[in-house]
Design a protein around this motif. Structure first.
Motif, PDB file in Angstrom:
ATOM      1  N   ASN A 232      34.107   9.142 -26.904  1.00  0.00           N
ATOM      2  CA  ASN A 232      33.825  10.128 -27.948  1.00  0.00           C
ATOM      3  C   ASN A 232      34.227  11.492 -27.433  1.00  0.00           C
ATOM      4  N   GLN A 233      34.747  12.324 -28.291  1.00  0.00           N
ATOM      5  CA  GLN A 233      35.170  13.659 -27.879  1.00  0.00           C
ATOM      6  C   GLN A 233      34.053  14.673 -28.162  1.00  0.00           C
ATOM      7  N   PRO A 234      33.911  15.685 -27.292  1.00  0.00           N
ATOM      8  CA  PRO A 234      32.991  16.781 -27.611  1.00  0.00           C
ATOM      9  C   PRO A 234      33.429  17.459 -28.915  1.00  0.00           C
ATOM     10  N   PHE A 235      32.499  18.040 -29.647  1.00  0.00           N
ATOM     11  CA  PHE A 235      32.895  18.824 -30.820  1.00  0.00           C
ATOM     12  C   PHE A 235      31.967  20.015 -30.994  1.00  0.00           C
ATOM     13  N   THR A 236      32.448  20.999 -31.743  1.00  0.00           N
ATOM     14  CA  THR A 236      31.697  22.232 -31.945  1.00  0.00           C
ATOM     15  C   THR A 236      31.681  22.591 -33.431  1.00  0.00           C
ATOM     16  N   PHE A 237      30.722  23.406 -33.822  1.00  0.00           N
ATOM     17  CA  PHE A 237      30.734  24.038 -35.145  1.00  0.00           C
ATOM     18  C   PHE A 237      29.854  25.279 -35.086  1.00  0.00           C
ATOM     19  N   ASP A 238      29.891  26.090 -36.140  1.00  0.00           N
ATOM     20  CA  ASP A 238      29.171  27.365 -36.142  1.00  0.00           C
ATOM     21  C   ASP A 238      27.929  27.306 -37.022  1.00  0.00           C
ATOM     22  N   ILE A 239      26.865  27.968 -36.561  1.00  0.00           N
ATOM     23  CA  ILE A 239      25.668  28.191 -37.389  1.00  0.00           C
ATOM     24  C   ILE A 239      25.307  29.664 -37.229  1.00  0.00           C
ATOM     25  N   ALA A 240      25.022  30.356 -38.333  1.00  0.00           N
ATOM     26  CA  ALA A 240      24.665  31.776 -38.250  1.00  0.00           C
ATOM     27  C   ALA A 240      23.481  31.953 -37.312  1.00  0.00           C
ATOM     28  N   LEU A 241      23.554  32.960 -36.476  1.00  0.00           N
ATOM     29  CA  LEU A 241      22.596  33.140 -35.389  1.00  0.00           C
ATOM     30  C   LEU A 241      21.255  33.694 -35.885  1.00  0.00           C
ATOM     31  N   PRO A 242      20.151  33.010 -35.533  1.00  0.00           N
ATOM     32  CA  PRO A 242      18.843  33.611 -35.819  1.00  0.00           C
ATOM     33  C   PRO A 242      18.556  34.709 -34.795  1.00  0.00           C
ATOM     34  N   GLY A 243      17.574  35.562 -35.081  1.00  0.00           N
ATOM     35  CA  GLY A 243      17.295  36.671 -34.163  1.00  0.00           C
ATOM     36  C   GLY A 243      16.362  36.286 -33.041  1.00  0.00           C
ATOM     37  N   GLY A 244      16.542  36.920 -31.893  1.00  0.00           N
ATOM     38  CA  GLY A 244      15.550  36.822 -30.815  1.00  0.00           C
ATOM     39  C   GLY A 244      15.637  35.584 -29.954  1.00  0.00           C
ATOM     40  N   ILE A 245      15.314  35.728 -28.678  1.00  0.00           N
ATOM     41  CA  ILE A 245      15.265  34.607 -27.744  1.00  0.00           C
ATOM     42  C   ILE A 245      13.805  34.410 -27.353  1.00  0.00           C
ATOM     43  N   PRO A 246      13.209  33.245 -27.671  1.00  0.00           N
ATOM     44  CA  PRO A 246      11.802  33.040 -27.320  1.00  0.00           C
ATOM     45  C   PRO A 246      11.580  33.119 -25.816  1.00  0.00           C
TER      46      PRO A 246
ATOM     47  N   PRO B 225      33.413   9.992 -16.517  1.00  0.00           N
ATOM     48  CA  PRO B 225      33.606   9.359 -15.204  1.00  0.00           C
ATOM     49  C   PRO B 225      35.053   8.918 -14.991  1.00  0.00           C
ATOM     50  N   GLU B 226      35.783   8.676 -16.061  1.00  0.00           N
ATOM     51  CA  GLU B 226      37.190   8.247 -15.939  1.00  0.00           C
ATOM     52  C   GLU B 226      38.130   9.426 -15.727  1.00  0.00           C
ATOM     53  N   GLY B 227      37.625  10.667 -15.864  1.00  0.00           N
ATOM     54  CA  GLY B 227      38.457  11.845 -15.628  1.00  0.00           C
ATOM     55  C   GLY B 227      39.061  12.439 -16.880  1.00  0.00           C
ATOM     56  N   VAL B 228      38.642  11.966 -18.068  1.00  0.00           N
ATOM     57  CA  VAL B 228      39.043  12.641 -19.306  1.00  0.00           C
ATOM     58  C   VAL B 228      38.307  13.975 -19.322  1.00  0.00           C
ATOM     59  N   TRP B 229      39.013  15.086 -19.609  1.00  0.00           N
ATOM     60  CA  TRP B 229      38.352  16.386 -19.534  1.00  0.00           C
ATOM     61  C   TRP B 229      38.455  17.136 -20.865  1.00  0.00           C
ATOM     62  N   ALA B 230      37.562  18.105 -21.038  1.00  0.00           N
ATOM     63  CA  ALA B 230      37.573  18.969 -22.223  1.00  0.00           C
ATOM     64  C   ALA B 230      36.947  20.307 -21.834  1.00  0.00           C
ATOM     65  N   VAL B 231      37.440  21.369 -22.453  1.00  0.00           N
ATOM     66  CA  VAL B 231      36.847  22.703 -22.281  1.00  0.00           C
ATOM     67  C   VAL B 231      36.646  23.269 -23.677  1.00  0.00           C
ATOM     68  N   GLU B 232      35.410  23.634 -24.009  1.00  0.00           N
ATOM     69  CA  GLU B 232      35.117  24.190 -25.340  1.00  0.00           C
ATOM     70  C   GLU B 232      34.544  25.590 -25.190  1.00  0.00           C
ATOM     71  N   GLU B 233      34.927  26.458 -26.127  1.00  0.00           N
ATOM     72  CA  GLU B 233      34.450  27.836 -26.112  1.00  0.00           C
ATOM     73  C   GLU B 233      32.973  27.918 -26.503  1.00  0.00           C
ATOM     74  N   LEU B 234      32.239  28.800 -25.846  1.00  0.00           N
ATOM     75  CA  LEU B 234      30.862  29.126 -26.214  1.00  0.00           C
ATOM     76  C   LEU B 234      30.802  30.606 -26.570  1.00  0.00           C
ATOM     77  N   ARG B 235      30.352  30.913 -27.751  1.00  0.00           N
ATOM     78  CA  ARG B 235      30.090  32.298 -28.167  1.00  0.00           C
ATOM     79  C   ARG B 235      28.962  32.246 -29.182  1.00  0.00           C
ATOM     80  N   ALA B 236      28.336  33.380 -29.444  1.00  0.00           N
ATOM     81  CA  ALA B 236      27.137  33.393 -30.280  1.00  0.00           C
ATOM     82  C   ALA B 236      27.377  32.673 -31.606  1.00  0.00           C
ATOM     83  N   GLY B 237      26.499  31.746 -31.928  1.00  0.00           N
ATOM     84  CA  GLY B 237      26.596  31.020 -33.200  1.00  0.00           C
ATOM     85  C   GLY B 237      27.269  29.671 -33.081  1.00  0.00           C
ATOM     86  N   LYS B 238      27.866  29.379 -31.924  1.00  0.00           N
ATOM     87  CA  LYS B 238      28.614  28.127 -31.750  1.00  0.00           C
ATOM     88  C   LYS B 238      27.673  27.004 -31.315  1.00  0.00           C
ATOM     89  N   VAL B 239      27.767  25.869 -31.992  1.00  0.00           N
ATOM     90  CA  VAL B 239      27.045  24.668 -31.587  1.00  0.00           C
ATOM     91  C   VAL B 239      28.019  23.746 -30.870  1.00  0.00           C
TER      92      VAL B 239
END
Ligand code: S6P
Ligand code: ZN
Length: 195
Positions: free
Chosen positions: A3-17, A114-128
């Motif tokens: 299975n491949q990693p995947f991302t999507f966006d959700i509008a950011l709620p305020g504040g970090i508990p 473990p087989e060496g398949v690799w992926a790099v995904e961007e992380l920025r505010a709002g990204k899941v």
């Protein structure tokens, strides 16, 4: 095919508990052997044991059915050209997934199977980011000044296997090149059949 990693966006709620029951800190000294530029690592460490990242977790019983969750904060900085990052791990129960939600900052998640398949995904505010079962994962802060802050949730019985990554690191490294993050090969990394 994994299975491949995947991302999507959700509008950011305020504040970090800030009410989490467990606070874990990781310093430069706990990353021995993980940065490609060993000489710079040793020199930096001689100048002080910098705080690289912190995890705030809500403690729950480590049973299947429970969900462990919290906030991970990777501080900005580099060892030579290589950005501050987490140790990275497979889950000990390897067939367990994890969800990350980026609250603040700029970075990437470096992943591999473990087989060496690799992926790099961007992380920025709002990204899941969905890290599927069997994918090791490491967060990297590519920002120059701000913390990379993510919320994570995963099965509480998953556990951590750090040893496999400690031996040779991830297949890909994230380094600054010409003022921007770049993905480069980790020269220490060998495919499974050559280890
Ligand atoms: C746990 C989850 C995160 C990491 C945290 C620190 O499964 O992936 O809580 O523990 O980002 O990374 P590491 O690799 O030092 O555990
Ligand atoms: Zn994990």
């Amino acid at each position: 095919m994994d299975n491949q990693p995947f991302t999507f966006d959700i509008a950011l709620p305020g504040g970090i508990p800030s009410t989490y029951s467990n606070h874990i800190t990781r310093r430069l000294s706990s990353m021995r052997g993980q940065y490609a530029d060993e000489q710079t690592y040793v020199a930096l460490l001689a100048g002080g044991d910098a705080l690289l990242y912190e995890v705030y977790e809500e403690q729950v019983p480590e049973n299947a059915g429970e969900l462990l969750h919290g906030i991970s904060i990777v501080h900005p900085g580099k060892v030579g050209d290589e950005y501050f990052m987490t140790k990275g791990h497979f889950h000990a129960e390897i067939a367990t997934a994890e969800v990350y939600y980026c609250l603040a900052g700029q970075g990437v998640m470096v992943m591999e199977t473990p087989e060496g398949v690799w992926a790099v995904e961007e992380l920025r505010a709002g990204k899941v980011l969905y890290v599927p079962p069997r994918w090791a994962h490491r967060s990297v802060n590519t920002g120059s000044e701000a913390d990379l802050v993510t919320f994570f949730v995963y099965p509480a019985h998953a556990g951590h296997d750090y040893g496999s990554i400690e031996k040779q690191g991830f297949r890909k490294l994230i380094v600054e090149q010409g003022g921007r993050p770049a993905i480069v090969d980790n020269l220490r990394w060998l495919p499974p059949e050559q280890r």
